[in-house]
Design a protein around this motif. Structure first.
Motif, short mmCIF file in Angstrom:
data_model
loop_
_atom_site.label_atom_id
_atom_site.label_comp_id
_atom_site.label_asym_id
_atom_site.label_seq_id
_atom_site.Cartn_x
_atom_site.Cartn_y
_atom_site.Cartn_z
N ALA A 38 0.82 -1.21 0.00
CA ALA A 38 0.00 0.00 0.00
C ALA A 38 0.85 1.26 0.00
N PHE A 39 1.83 1.32 -0.90
CA PHE A 39 2.63 2.53 -1.02
C PHE A 39 1.77 3.64 -1.63
N PRO A 40 2.11 4.91 -1.36
CA PRO A 40 1.25 6.01 -1.78
C PRO A 40 1.24 6.30 -3.27
N GLY A 41 2.21 5.82 -4.05
CA GLY A 41 2.20 6.13 -5.46
C GLY A 41 3.27 5.39 -6.22
N GLY A 42 3.10 5.28 -7.55
CA GLY A 42 4.03 4.52 -8.37
C GLY A 42 5.46 5.00 -8.34
N ASP A 43 5.66 6.32 -8.22
CA ASP A 43 7.02 6.87 -8.21
C ASP A 43 7.63 6.93 -6.82
N THR A 44 6.94 6.39 -5.84
CA THR A 44 7.50 6.32 -4.50
C THR A 44 8.64 5.31 -4.47
N PHE A 55 36.31 10.38 -2.73
CA PHE A 55 37.22 11.33 -3.36
C PHE A 55 37.16 11.15 -4.88
N VAL A 56 36.17 11.79 -5.49
CA VAL A 56 35.97 11.74 -6.94
C VAL A 56 35.58 13.14 -7.41
N PRO A 57 35.67 13.43 -8.71
CA PRO A 57 35.32 14.75 -9.22
C PRO A 57 33.87 15.11 -8.91
N PRO A 58 33.59 16.40 -8.72
CA PRO A 58 32.22 16.84 -8.40
C PRO A 58 31.17 16.37 -9.41
N ALA A 59 31.51 16.39 -10.70
CA ALA A 59 30.55 15.96 -11.72
C ALA A 59 30.19 14.49 -11.53
N TYR A 60 31.14 13.69 -11.10
CA TYR A 60 30.87 12.27 -10.86
C TYR A 60 29.99 12.10 -9.63
N LEU A 61 30.24 12.90 -8.60
CA LEU A 61 29.41 12.84 -7.40
C LEU A 61 27.95 13.11 -7.73
N ALA A 62 27.72 14.11 -8.58
CA ALA A 62 26.36 14.53 -8.89
C ALA A 62 25.66 13.60 -9.88
N SER A 63 26.42 12.97 -10.77
CA SER A 63 25.80 12.18 -11.84
C SER A 63 25.76 10.68 -11.55
N ARG A 64 26.29 10.27 -10.41
CA ARG A 64 26.35 8.84 -10.07
C ARG A 64 24.94 8.24 -10.04
N ILE A 65 24.79 7.06 -10.64
CA ILE A 65 23.52 6.35 -10.68
C ILE A 65 23.41 5.45 -9.45
N PRO A 66 22.27 5.44 -8.74
CA PRO A 66 22.11 4.50 -7.64
C PRO A 66 22.32 3.06 -8.10
N MET A 67 22.87 2.23 -7.24
CA MET A 67 23.09 0.84 -7.58
C MET A 67 21.77 0.13 -7.86
N LEU A 68 20.75 0.51 -7.12
CA LEU A 68 19.44 -0.13 -7.25
C LEU A 68 18.36 0.83 -6.75
N THR A 69 17.30 0.99 -7.53
CA THR A 69 16.12 1.71 -7.06
C THR A 69 14.90 0.88 -7.39
N VAL A 70 14.13 0.54 -6.37
CA VAL A 70 12.90 -0.22 -6.55
C VAL A 70 11.74 0.71 -6.24
N TYR A 71 10.81 0.83 -7.20
CA TYR A 71 9.68 1.72 -7.03
C TYR A 71 8.43 0.95 -6.60
N ALA A 72 7.47 1.68 -6.06
CA ALA A 72 6.26 1.07 -5.51
C ALA A 72 5.48 0.28 -6.55
N ASP A 73 5.57 0.68 -7.81
CA ASP A 73 4.81 -0.02 -8.85
C ASP A 73 5.55 -1.21 -9.43
N GLY A 74 6.73 -1.54 -8.87
CA GLY A 74 7.46 -2.71 -9.32
C GLY A 74 8.58 -2.44 -10.29
N ARG A 75 8.78 -1.19 -10.70
CA ARG A 75 9.93 -0.89 -11.56
C ARG A 75 11.23 -1.01 -10.76
N VAL A 76 12.21 -1.61 -11.39
CA VAL A 76 13.53 -1.75 -10.78
C VAL A 76 14.54 -1.10 -11.73
#
Length: 290
Positions: A38-44, A55-76
């Protein structure tokens, strides 16, 4: 006669419901019979594993992709295999798969049972400049988070007690399980991988610096909002713009033919641009700040 028509109508309704159920199961987004999700929404964000800092360049810090994101609607959403060429492609290889909402709940439960969000003594390994691994899980009581510095395969024991090493090993085992869903959830539980289609694309711009060893790179006119955009912090040579709609489409098309050393031109100046498609829960550049 009326009874016969009623029976036929009931059978037709059952067939429609059955077909809808099959279609839902086929795309990996169906609910289990005992599902209480019962999550509140698909993009949760139901669950996220990411690395921050280091210790990495600022652009890398900001653009790094999460290792894994699982959303309430089942998108991984994860980052797919990286092409081992230099310079690498301008666009990160972001992939999306689907799991059932029941399996989303299983992953959430697994993270909670592993102690995410509870106070844990993970110690501080005797290494410097390493990133933190951050695991966030969404529960009925709100988001719960655990942060572990320098968490990787080669667990360092410098300055750590046996209990701290064991706690770090348990957390690392959780990360392995969450990032190997085919094994964790079982064969057929995770849908096919497809390229992620972003609606908003961030461009992280800094003053262009050529790399003579890579040869001369062809300049490309930046098709998004004017660079460099708003600076992340005062005195930092890194700005950010967010392209949406037709501009996002144009940026993605241009980036598909570019590489990480491509000089992008905007307003008579030349920039290096790290291109970061924003994930469904990320609205603008503010989501990338560290």
């Amino acid at each position: 006669m009326k009874a016969t028509l009623a029976v036929r109508a009931a059978l037709a309704s059952l067939l429609v419901l059955g077909a809808a159920g099959c279609a839902q199961a086929a795309d990996g987004a169906g609910k289990g019979s005992d599902d209480q999700f019962a999550f509140p929404g698909g993009d949760t964000v139901a669950l996220r594993v990411e690395q921050v800092g280091g210790f990495v360049p600022p652009a890398y810090l900001a653009s790094r992709i999460p290792m894994l994101t699982v959303y309430a609607d089942g998108r991984v959403i994860t980052e797919g295999p990286v092409t081992m060429i230099y310079p690498g492609p301008a666009l990160p290889n972001i992939q999306v798969r689907r799991i059932s909402s029941g399996d989303v709940q299983k992953l959430v439960d697994q993270a909670v049972k592993a102690g995410i969000g509870t106070k844990q003594d993970l110690g501080q390994p005797g290494v410097t400049d390493m990133p933190d691994t951050v695991i966030t899980v969404h529960t009925a009581d709100g988001d719960k988070k655990t942060t572990a510095y320098a968490l990787n395969e080669e667990i360092r024991t410098d300055g750590l007690s046996a209990d701290q090493v064991a706690a770090r090993r348990k957390l690392l085992d959780l990360v392995k399980a969450l990032t190997d869903l085919d094994t964790t959830l079982g064969k057929g539980a995770v849908g096919q991988s497809e390229p992620y289609q972003a609606k908003t694309v961030a461009g992280l711009a800094s003053t262009y610096q050529a790399n003579p060893d890579a040869g001369k790179q062809a300049e490309v006119a930046w098709p998004g909002p004017a660079l460099p955009g708003k600076a992340f912090s005062e005195g930092l040579d890194l700005g950010c713009v967010a392209a949406t709609g037709d501009q996002a489409t144009a940026v993605l098309a241009a980036a598909a033919k570019a590489n990480q050393l491509t000089p992008w031109t905007s307003g008579g100046k030349t920039y290096s641009v790290a291109i970061r498609p924003l994930l469904p829960d990320e609205a603008d550049c503010a989501a990338l700040a560290w």
